[in-house]
Design a protein around this motif. Structure first.
Motif, short mmCIF file in Angstrom:
data_model
loop_
_atom_site.label_atom_id
_atom_site.label_comp_id
_atom_site.label_asym_id
_atom_site.label_seq_id
_atom_site.Cartn_x
_atom_site.Cartn_y
_atom_site.Cartn_z
N GLY A 1 0.83 -1.20 0.00
CA GLY A 1 0.00 0.00 0.00
C GLY A 1 0.86 1.25 0.00
O GLY A 1 0.54 2.24 0.66
N PRO B 1 -3.31 4.75 -0.97
CA PRO B 1 -4.32 3.72 -1.25
C PRO B 1 -4.25 3.33 -2.72
O PRO B 1 -4.34 4.20 -3.59
CB PRO B 1 -5.64 4.41 -0.91
CG PRO B 1 -5.37 5.87 -1.08
CD PRO B 1 -3.92 6.07 -0.73
N HIS C 1 -6.03 1.30 -5.56
CA HIS C 1 -7.18 0.53 -6.03
C HIS C 1 -6.93 -0.06 -7.41
O HIS C 1 -7.50 -1.09 -7.76
CB HIS C 1 -8.43 1.41 -6.09
CG HIS C 1 -8.79 2.04 -4.78
ND1 HIS C 1 -8.98 3.39 -4.61
CD2 HIS C 1 -8.97 1.49 -3.55
CE1 HIS C 1 -9.28 3.66 -3.36
NE2 HIS C 1 -9.27 2.52 -2.69
#
Length: 256
Positions: A204, A217, A219
């Motif tokens: 992360g 973050p 995604h």
């Protein structure tokens, strides 16, 4: 450790007799496609064919609007007003949405292309204009951003942001991408790209060129379709993620 990640690729950037990328083979291995909308690349035939192929391979589709700059491939600075940015983005989304409607495929996201995206990292007026153009079409669309003012502008409107990382690009310590004009800005060693991609998702975080850690973050990970050997690279990435027990799914599933 993250258990899921989206793997996206910029594609549909050929136009007329000019061909870029190996879109069909890349589409076999990704989960989301960012389809050029005719301003920096693409044309109506390419857009339609790309959306049709995405449906064939079960890949989610997003619009990839850019500056009106075919010659510079959307990677040059352009001095546009907020209204120009807003309407240009809306126009491009609407064009791609027509093909999505034809092939009965929902439009999942919008990812600004090239320098439009890079400038919106720091320019809040431009970021607000881009987000406004997206919201004009639908506030339910996901906005793909790698941070900065674009992400903040989207979140200020209550829109969902899919945070993106680039395994094949070097980062500055402030989270911006190293300019493509500088040596080594684009990582071409497939082994390093694959190792870096898995580590980014597991940690992360992103490692900048000075060695500093940028907690982030993640995604969705981007693979550039114009990278030589892109199809082989995404196939290797898919195998590496499977070995690391990281599932590849469309970004909408991650943010649902």
């Amino acid at each position: 450790m993250a258990e899921k990640v989206d793997l996206n690729c910029d594609m549909g950037e050929s136009f007329g007799a000019w061909k870029m990328g190996d879109d069909e083979n890349v589409l076999r291995h990704i989960s989301s496609a960012n389809v050029a909308c005719g301003f920096h690349g693409g044309d109506p035939r390419i857009m339609g064919r790309t959306v049709e192929l995405a449906k064939t391979y079960g890949v989610a589709v997003g619009a990839h609007p850019g500056f009106p700059d075919l010659v510079g491939f959307g990677r040059r600075n352009m001095d546009v007003t907020p209204e120009e940015a807003r309407t240009d983005v809306l126009y491009q989304i609407g064009a791609l949405a027509g093909f999505c409607r034809r092939f009965e495929l929902p439009l999942q996201h919008v990812k600004p292309h090239g320098q439009l995206n890079n400038l919106a990292m720091h320019d809040r007026r431009l970021a607000d204009a881009i987000v406004a153009g997206i919201a004009d079409f639908s506030p339910d669309l996901l906005i793909v951003a790698y941070g900065g003012e674009l992400a903040r502008a989207a979140e200020a409107r209550g829109m969902r942001v899919a945070y993106e990382a680039f395994a094949d690009r070097e980062y500055n310590p402030d989270g911006t991408l190293v300019s493509r004009r500088l040596p080594g800005a684009v990582i071409t060693d497939p082994d390093r790209v694959v190792e870096r991609a898995v580590r980014m998702v597991q940690d992360g975080a992103i490692t900048a060129v000075d060695g500093s850690r940028l907690d982030f973050p993640i995604h969705t990970l981007c693979v550039h379709g114009d990278t030589p050997g892109a199809a082989g690279l995404v196939e290797r990435l898919r195998r590496a993620f499977a070995e690391a027990q990281i599932q590849i799914v469309p970004m909408a599933e991650i943010l649902s």
